[in-house]
Design a protein around this motif. Structure first.
Motif, PDB file in Angstrom:
ATOM      1  N   ARG A  21       0.834  -1.211   0.000  1.00 15.99           N
ATOM      2  CA  ARG A  21       0.000   0.000   0.000  1.00 15.99           C
ATOM      3  C   ARG A  21       0.867   1.259   0.000  1.00 15.99           C
ATOM      4  O   ARG A  21       0.543   2.233  -0.668  1.00 15.99           O
ATOM      5  N   VAL A  22       1.948   1.240   0.764  1.00 11.17           N
ATOM      6  CA  VAL A  22       2.853   2.392   0.798  1.00 11.17           C
ATOM      7  C   VAL A  22       3.455   2.605  -0.583  1.00 11.17           C
ATOM      8  O   VAL A  22       3.492   3.736  -1.090  1.00 11.17           O
ATOM      9  N   GLN A  23       3.930   1.544  -1.203  1.00 11.48           N
ATOM     10  CA  GLN A  23       4.491   1.649  -2.551  1.00 11.48           C
ATOM     11  C   GLN A  23       3.448   2.234  -3.516  1.00 11.48           C
ATOM     12  O   GLN A  23       3.776   3.080  -4.347  1.00 11.48           O
ATOM     13  N   HIS A  24       2.209   1.793  -3.383  1.00  6.92           N
ATOM     14  CA  HIS A  24       1.158   2.269  -4.284  1.00  6.92           C
ATOM     15  C   HIS A  24       0.943   3.773  -4.120  1.00  6.92           C
ATOM     16  O   HIS A  24       0.977   4.517  -5.104  1.00  6.92           O
ATOM     17  N   PHE A  25       0.708   4.231  -2.889  1.00  7.13           N
ATOM     18  CA  PHE A  25       0.399   5.658  -2.758  1.00  7.13           C
ATOM     19  C   PHE A  25       1.591   6.538  -3.079  1.00  7.13           C
ATOM     20  O   PHE A  25       1.425   7.666  -3.558  1.00  7.13           O
ATOM     21  N   MET A  26       2.805   6.042  -2.868  1.00  8.10           N
ATOM     22  CA  MET A  26       3.979   6.839  -3.233  1.00  8.10           C
ATOM     23  C   MET A  26       4.100   6.964  -4.753  1.00  8.10           C
ATOM     24  O   MET A  26       4.483   8.032  -5.261  1.00  8.10           O
ATOM     25  N   LYS A  27       3.762   5.921  -5.487  1.00  8.06           N
ATOM     26  CA  LYS A  27       3.793   5.999  -6.955  1.00  8.06           C
ATOM     27  C   LYS A  27       2.698   6.934  -7.464  1.00  8.06           C
ATOM     28  O   LYS A  27       2.942   7.743  -8.373  1.00  8.06           O
ATOM     29  N   VAL A  28       1.514   6.858  -6.890  1.00 10.25           N
ATOM     30  CA  VAL A  28       0.434   7.763  -7.296  1.00 10.25           C
ATOM     31  C   VAL A  28       0.836   9.201  -6.992  1.00 10.25           C
ATOM     32  O   VAL A  28       0.612  10.110  -7.807  1.00 10.25           O
ATOM     33  N   TYR A  29       1.455   9.416  -5.840  1.00  7.26           N
ATOM     34  CA  TYR A  29       1.952  10.745  -5.479  1.00  7.26           C
ATOM     35  C   TYR A  29       2.930  11.262  -6.543  1.00  7.26           C
ATOM     36  O   TYR A  29       2.829  12.409  -6.990  1.00  7.26           O
ATOM     37  N   ALA A  30       3.868  10.421  -6.958  1.00  2.40           N
ATOM     38  CA  ALA A  30       4.868  10.848  -7.947  1.00  2.40           C
ATOM     39  C   ALA A  30       4.202  11.223  -9.268  1.00  2.40           C
ATOM     40  O   ALA A  30       4.541  12.253  -9.871  1.00  2.40           O
ATOM     41  N   PHE A  31       3.258  10.419  -9.719  1.00  4.00           N
ATOM     42  CA  PHE A  31       2.566  10.759 -10.965  1.00  4.00           C
ATOM     43  C   PHE A  31       1.726  12.023 -10.802  1.00  4.00           C
ATOM     44  O   PHE A  31       1.680  12.851 -11.721  1.00  4.00           O
ATOM     45  N   CYS A  32       1.066  12.199  -9.664  1.00  4.28           N
ATOM     46  CA  CYS A  32       0.295  13.429  -9.447  1.00  4.28           C
ATOM     47  C   CYS A  32       1.206  14.647  -9.467  1.00  4.28           C
ATOM     48  O   CYS A  32       0.849  15.689 -10.031  1.00  4.28           O
ATOM     49  N   ARG A  33       2.355  14.522  -8.871  1.00  2.00           N
ATOM     50  CA  ARG A  33       3.316  15.636  -8.871  1.00  2.00           C
ATOM     51  C   ARG A  33       3.699  16.006 -10.304  1.00  2.00           C
ATOM     52  O   ARG A  33       3.671  17.171 -10.691  1.00  2.00           O
ATOM     53  N   LEU A  34       4.054  15.006 -11.096  1.00  2.56           N
ATOM     54  CA  LEU A  34       4.446  15.247 -12.488  1.00  2.56           C
ATOM     55  C   LEU A  34       3.290  15.773 -13.332  1.00  2.56           C
ATOM     56  O   LEU A  34       3.446  16.755 -14.074  1.00  2.56           O
ATOM     57  N   LEU A  35       2.150  15.117 -13.246  1.00  2.00           N
ATOM     58  CA  LEU A  35       1.007  15.530 -14.068  1.00  2.00           C
ATOM     59  C   LEU A  35       0.520  16.920 -13.682  1.00  2.00           C
ATOM     60  O   LEU A  35       0.235  17.748 -14.550  1.00  2.00           O
ATOM     61  N   GLY A  36       0.402  17.167 -12.384  1.00  2.00           N
ATOM     62  CA  GLY A  36      -0.085  18.473 -11.929  1.00  2.00           C
ATOM     63  C   GLY A  36       0.814  19.608 -12.370  1.00  2.00           C
ATOM     64  O   GLY A  36       0.349  20.651 -12.848  1.00  2.00           O
ATOM     65  N   ARG A  37       2.103  19.421 -12.243  1.00  2.00           N
ATOM     66  CA  ARG A  37       3.049  20.461 -12.665  1.00  2.00           C
ATOM     67  C   ARG A  37       3.025  20.629 -14.186  1.00  2.00           C
ATOM     68  O   ARG A  37       3.074  21.745 -14.694  1.00  2.00           O
ATOM     69  N   SER A  38       2.955  19.517 -14.894  1.00  2.00           N
ATOM     70  CA  SER A  38       2.925  19.594 -16.363  1.00  2.00           C
ATOM     71  C   SER A  38       1.655  20.255 -16.865  1.00  2.00           C
ATOM     72  O   SER A  38       1.672  20.913 -17.902  1.00  2.00           O
ATOM     73  N   SER A 113     -16.574  14.539 -11.453  1.00  2.00           N
ATOM     74  CA  SER A 113     -16.218  15.947 -11.669  1.00  2.00           C
ATOM     75  C   SER A 113     -15.251  16.075 -12.842  1.00  2.00           C
ATOM     76  O   SER A 113     -14.567  15.118 -13.197  1.00  2.00           O
ATOM     77  N   GLU A 114     -15.188  17.270 -13.375  1.00  2.00           N
ATOM     78  CA  GLU A 114     -14.184  17.593 -14.394  1.00  2.00           C
ATOM     79  C   GLU A 114     -13.089  18.487 -13.811  1.00  2.00           C
ATOM     80  O   GLU A 114     -12.256  19.002 -14.539  1.00  2.00           O
ATOM     81  N   ASP A 115     -13.112  18.683 -12.498  1.00  2.00           N
ATOM     82  CA  ASP A 115     -12.067  19.439 -11.810  1.00  2.00           C
ATOM     83  C   ASP A 115     -10.706  18.870 -12.186  1.00  2.00           C
ATOM     84  O   ASP A 115     -10.504  17.648 -12.150  1.00  2.00           O
ATOM     85  N   LEU A 116      -9.769  19.724 -12.538  1.00  2.00           N
ATOM     86  CA  LEU A 116      -8.477  19.269 -13.047  1.00  2.00           C
ATOM     87  C   LEU A 116      -7.712  18.436 -12.020  1.00  2.00           C
ATOM     88  O   LEU A 116      -7.154  17.383 -12.356  1.00  2.00           O
ATOM     89  N   ALA A 117      -7.677  18.866 -10.768  1.00  2.00           N
ATOM     90  CA  ALA A 117      -6.969  18.086  -9.744  1.00  2.00           C
ATOM     91  C   ALA A 117      -7.598  16.699  -9.610  1.00  2.00           C
ATOM     92  O   ALA A 117      -6.891  15.692  -9.485  1.00  2.00           O
ATOM     93  N   PHE A 118      -8.909  16.627  -9.645  1.00  2.00           N
ATOM     94  CA  PHE A 118      -9.605  15.341  -9.567  1.00  2.00           C
ATOM     95  C   PHE A 118      -9.239  14.454 -10.746  1.00  2.00           C
ATOM     96  O   PHE A 118      -8.923  13.275 -10.586  1.00  2.00           O
ATOM     97  N   ARG A 119      -9.258  15.018 -11.949  1.00  2.00           N
ATOM     98  CA  ARG A 119      -8.935  14.236 -13.144  1.00  2.00           C
ATOM     99  C   ARG A 119      -7.498  13.709 -13.059  1.00  2.00           C
ATOM    100  O   ARG A 119      -7.215  12.573 -13.423  1.00  2.00           O
ATOM    101  N   ILE A 120      -6.587  14.544 -12.577  1.00  2.00           N
ATOM    102  CA  ILE A 120      -5.188  14.126 -12.463  1.00  2.00           C
ATOM    103  C   ILE A 120      -5.053  12.988 -11.459  1.00  2.00           C
ATOM    104  O   ILE A 120      -4.327  12.017 -11.712  1.00  2.00           O
ATOM    105  N   LEU A 121      -5.742  13.070 -10.324  1.00  2.00           N
ATOM    106  CA  LEU A 121      -5.693  11.988  -9.340  1.00  2.00           C
ATOM    107  C   LEU A 121      -6.196  10.684  -9.962  1.00  2.00           C
ATOM    108  O   LEU A 121      -5.573   9.633  -9.793  1.00  2.00           O
ATOM    109  N   LEU A 122      -7.298  10.736 -10.705  1.00  2.00           N
ATOM    110  CA  LEU A 122      -7.812   9.541 -11.375  1.00  2.00           C
ATOM    111  C   LEU A 122      -6.778   8.970 -12.345  1.00  2.00           C
ATOM    112  O   LEU A 122      -6.550   7.754 -12.378  1.00  2.00           O
ATOM    113  N   GLU A 123      -6.196   9.835 -13.142  1.00  4.95           N
ATOM    114  CA  GLU A 123      -5.223   9.395 -14.145  1.00  4.95           C
ATOM    115  C   GLU A 123      -3.992   8.780 -13.489  1.00  4.95           C
ATOM    116  O   GLU A 123      -3.526   7.711 -13.903  1.00  4.95           O
ATOM    117  N   ALA A 124      -3.470   9.428 -12.464  1.00  6.30           N
ATOM    118  CA  ALA A 124      -2.280   8.919 -11.781  1.00  6.30           C
ATOM    119  C   ALA A 124      -2.575   7.557 -11.150  1.00  6.30           C
ATOM    120  O   ALA A 124      -1.773   6.622 -11.265  1.00  6.30           O
TER     121      ALA A 124
END
Length: 168
Positions: A21-38, A113-124
């Motif tokens: 579970r820790v590995q999973h949320f850390m990977k999702v965090y990394a993708f959210c960081r990249l996607l959100g900034r991009s 929702s179509e909220d951008l942060a929400f969409r990014i979380l789903l994608e990550a």
């Protein structure tokens, strides 16, 4: 701003003994960081997104305990209450905690929702789940059409799961 380092440490402590579970949320965090900034999220929205990524599955243990299942609807139901004290300890304001609770409570509801942060979380989360579950390319392609909205997320999905693998 939410202290993300403190929040990550709290989330790791909460999931102690559950490296998967820790590995999973850390990977999702990394993708959210990249996607959100991009995708150009503002600083506060990026901070909220990253906090939500760290805690998006925090309700799994309670879901398993109360409902005998780690299913998405149970994670969404149990997650916000588990996340609240962790967010408070990491310095989240009431408004930030409310937004994060909503993200946690809907992260398996693809049309919420179509909220951008929400969409990014789903994608990550999908990018990580597709790998962890060894989803076939057809399922990834369908998700690309139905779930993905951001240019960066679509590009990652395409390159990771839909293009032919490199062979030296």
């Amino acid at each position: 701003m939410i202290d993300l380092e403190k929040l990550a440490a709290l989330a790791v402590a909460y999931d102690a003994g559950d490296a998967r579970r820790v590995q999973h949320f850390m990977k999702v965090y990394a993708f959210c960081r990249l996607l959100g900034r991009s995708e150009g999220l503002g600083e506060e929205e990026q901070n909220i997104l990253e906090a939500a990524a760290l805690l998006h599955d925090i309700g799994i243990h309670e879901a398993e305990r109360k409902h005998g299942s780690s299913g998405g609807k149970w994670q969404e139901l149990e997650g916000p209450a588990v996340a609240a004290p962790l967010l408070a300890q990491a310095g989240a304001s009431a408004a930030q905690a409310e937004k994060i609770a909503w993200l946690i409570a809907h992260h398996h509801s693809f049309d919420a929702s179509e909220d951008l942060a929400f969409r990014i979380l789903l994608e990550a989360d999908f990018l990580v789940n597709a790998y962890e579950s060894a989803l076939p390319p057809e399922a990834c392609g369908t998700a690309g059409e139905r779930v993905f909205r951001t240019e960066t997320g679509r590009s990652f999905l395409q390159k990771m799961y839909l293009e032919k693998p490199y062979k030296p």
